[in-house]
Design a protein around this motif. Structure first.
Motif, PDB file in Angstrom:
ATOM      1  N   TRP A 190       0.868  -1.189   0.000  1.00 45.01           N
ATOM      2  CA  TRP A 190       0.000   0.000   0.000  1.00 45.01           C
ATOM      3  C   TRP A 190       0.897   1.229   0.000  1.00 45.01           C
ATOM      4  O   TRP A 190       1.965   1.223   0.641  1.00 45.01           O
ATOM      5  N   TYR A 194      -0.157   6.770   2.091  1.00 42.60           N
ATOM      6  CA  TYR A 194      -1.411   6.315   2.690  1.00 42.60           C
ATOM      7  C   TYR A 194      -1.164   5.800   4.111  1.00 42.60           C
ATOM      8  O   TYR A 194      -1.912   6.104   5.046  1.00 42.60           O
ATOM      9  N   TYR A 195      -0.117   4.996   4.262  1.00 38.27           N
ATOM     10  CA  TYR A 195       0.257   4.548   5.606  1.00 38.27           C
ATOM     11  C   TYR A 195       0.532   5.751   6.509  1.00 38.27           C
ATOM     12  O   TYR A 195       0.127   5.782   7.680  1.00 38.27           O
ATOM     13  N   ASP A 197      -0.651   8.724   6.407  1.00 33.28           N
ATOM     14  CA  ASP A 197      -1.906   9.379   6.786  1.00 33.28           C
ATOM     15  C   ASP A 197      -2.557   8.650   7.958  1.00 33.28           C
ATOM     16  O   ASP A 197      -3.047   9.269   8.916  1.00 33.28           O
ATOM     17  N   VAL A 198      -2.567   7.320   7.917  1.00 32.11           N
ATOM     18  CA  VAL A 198      -3.156   6.528   9.000  1.00 32.11           C
ATOM     19  C   VAL A 198      -2.357   6.700  10.290  1.00 32.11           C
ATOM     20  O   VAL A 198      -2.927   6.827  11.385  1.00 32.11           O
ATOM     21  N   LYS A 201      -3.276  10.026  11.761  1.00 32.15           N
ATOM     22  CA  LYS A 201      -4.622   9.989  12.332  1.00 32.15           C
ATOM     23  C   LYS A 201      -4.620   9.264  13.679  1.00 32.15           C
ATOM     24  O   LYS A 201      -5.308   9.680  14.634  1.00 32.15           O
ATOM     25  N   SER A 228       4.552  11.079   7.558  1.00 27.24           N
ATOM     26  CA  SER A 228       3.507  11.217   8.580  1.00 27.24           C
ATOM     27  C   SER A 228       3.620  12.522   9.348  1.00 27.24           C
ATOM     28  O   SER A 228       2.653  12.967   9.998  1.00 27.24           O
ATOM     29  N   THR A 328      -8.508   3.806   0.319  1.00 25.85           N
ATOM     30  CA  THR A 328      -8.078   5.099   0.829  1.00 25.85           C
ATOM     31  C   THR A 328      -7.663   5.025   2.295  1.00 25.85           C
ATOM     32  O   THR A 328      -8.075   4.112   3.030  1.00 25.85           O
ATOM     33  N   PRO A 329      -6.862   5.983   2.766  1.00 36.12           N
ATOM     34  CA  PRO A 329      -6.525   6.046   4.191  1.00 36.12           C
ATOM     35  C   PRO A 329      -7.749   6.114   5.092  1.00 36.12           C
ATOM     36  O   PRO A 329      -7.763   5.534   6.178  1.00 36.12           O
ATOM     37  N   ASP A 330      -8.783   6.813   4.653  1.00 34.94           N
ATOM     38  CA  ASP A 330     -10.007   6.890   5.465  1.00 34.94           C
ATOM     39  C   ASP A 330     -10.645   5.512   5.630  1.00 34.94           C
ATOM     40  O   ASP A 330     -11.157   5.179   6.711  1.00 34.94           O
ATOM     41  N   TRP A 333      -8.422   3.687   8.179  1.00 35.03           N
ATOM     42  CA  TRP A 333      -8.533   4.268   9.511  1.00 35.03           C
ATOM     43  C   TRP A 333      -9.899   3.996  10.136  1.00 35.03           C
ATOM     44  O   TRP A 333     -10.002   3.692  11.334  1.00 35.03           O
TER      45      TRP A 333
END
Length: 342
Positions: A190, A194-195, A197-198, A201, A228, A328-330, A333
């Motif tokens: 992935w 994207y990682y 972003d998680v 969060k 990040s 997606t990251p959303d 998460w």
């Protein structure tokens, strides 16, 4: 029943998936010693497994690579006088070794065709009809075993658990998210952003984050950390390249949630009942190698070109990598936070 040999020298995850088969065999033949043969480098993971008497690593990519070496090794194993030999691996090399063990009963899959000359009994793997653990259970059918055990129940050395407990007492005071951005296959990874972003969060939500990476994957982990924005945060701990395989498994055992690609460590996590959010791109759940249990989630999208291989190629055959970009990251998460703060 005398001594039993069980052979699976595929990848790390495949060896973990073989544990239910081993537990089933041990339950059926409790007085028989069992030896487990795995790919060299992963044997340390199974030394504390109570069903096993010995664990041996086979150097299939090195000194024992050739068919001649396989024949010699099979002859060496014949000295152990196995009553039963079960092979969960379908290669010619594995079949040759099985044949030369001279075990009284040798069970393997009926494909490829040459297996029918190398084993005394062969069974249909039923790929892709069954999940992998259920495919492995096909191998016990000739033994008339009626009770099967379908969970790995992985057991590590007590020293590994103790070490992690000490780490937790010193460094952990919140729910912990583990992320592992690496994979042997590039298309299974992935995107790092994207990682990242998680990770961001999770820290913003009050969790702590452990970043994992195996040998050669450290740069992937560092890219995630850098993107990040949490490089200097005391809520993030970088463990990339710092752990042995056994230590990694013990750390995964303590997480509140583990976000991972479709990889060997993913199997180490769910096999210990750690909640898992697994990201599947070029591979699909239907291939049968997914994380089991109510606490496991497979995130994937319905794209016509999936799957593009059993493991995933080095590059996207279509050139777009939409199978990963569309997760997606959303999405990740939203699944992970439920497990983190359950």
């Amino acid at each position: 029943m005398g001594r039993i040999g069980i052979w699976n020298t595929a990848f790390l995850g495949d060896a973990v998936l073989t544990l239910p088969l081993i537990r089933t065999i041990k339950a059926a033949f409790p007085d028989s010693p069992i030896d487990f043969y795995v790919r060299k480098g992963v044997e340390s993971l199974f030394t504390a497994q109570p069903e096993l008497d010995n664990v041996y690593g086979y150097d299939k990519r090195g000194t024992q690579k050739s068919i001649f070496s396989a024949m010699c090794y099979g002859r060496e194993l014949a000295q152990k006088e196995y009553s039963l030999w079960i092979s969960a691996h379908t290669s010619l090399r594995s079949g040759v070794i099985a044949r030369w063990t001279s075990a009284h009963t040798r069970i393997g899959y009926n494909k490829p065709l040459f297996n029918n000359w190398l084993y005394t009994t062969t069974v249909d793997r039923k790929f892709p009809e069954l999940e992998e653990i259920d495919r492995l259970m096909q191998l016990v059918k000739p033994l008339s075993i009626t009770k099967t055990l379908d969970w790995p129940e992985m057991v590590l050395p007590q020293s590994a658990y103790d070490e992690v407990d000490t780490f937790w007492s010193k460094h952990i005071d919140s729910p912990v998210l583990g992320v592992h951005p690496g994979s042997v296959w590039a298309t299974k990874r992935w995107p790092a952003e994207y990682y990242a972003d998680v990770v961001a969060k999770a820290i913003d939500a009050g969790a702590q984050v452990l970043v994992f990476a195996g040998p050669g994957e450290e740069s992937m982990a560092q890219e995630v950390i850098d993107k990040s924005g949490a490089q200097d945060s005391d809520r993030l701990i970088d463990l990339s390249g710092a752990l042995t395989l056994v230590q990694l498994a013990a750390y995964l055992n303590k997480l509140n949630c583990y976000v991972s690609n479709d990889s060997g460590p993913m199997h180490l996590a769910w096999a210990q009942r750690t909640p898992v959010t697994a990201i599947f791109g070029p591979t699909v759940r239907e291939l049968g190698f997914f994380p089991r249990g109510e606490a496991s989630t497979v995130l994937e999208t319905d794209i016509e070109c999936r799957p593009c291989g059993l493991h995933g190629p080095k590059t996207c055959p279509k050139g777009h990598f939409n199978c990963m970009h569309s997760i997606t990251p959303d999405m990740v998460w939203n699944d992970a936070k439920k497990k983190l703060f359950a």
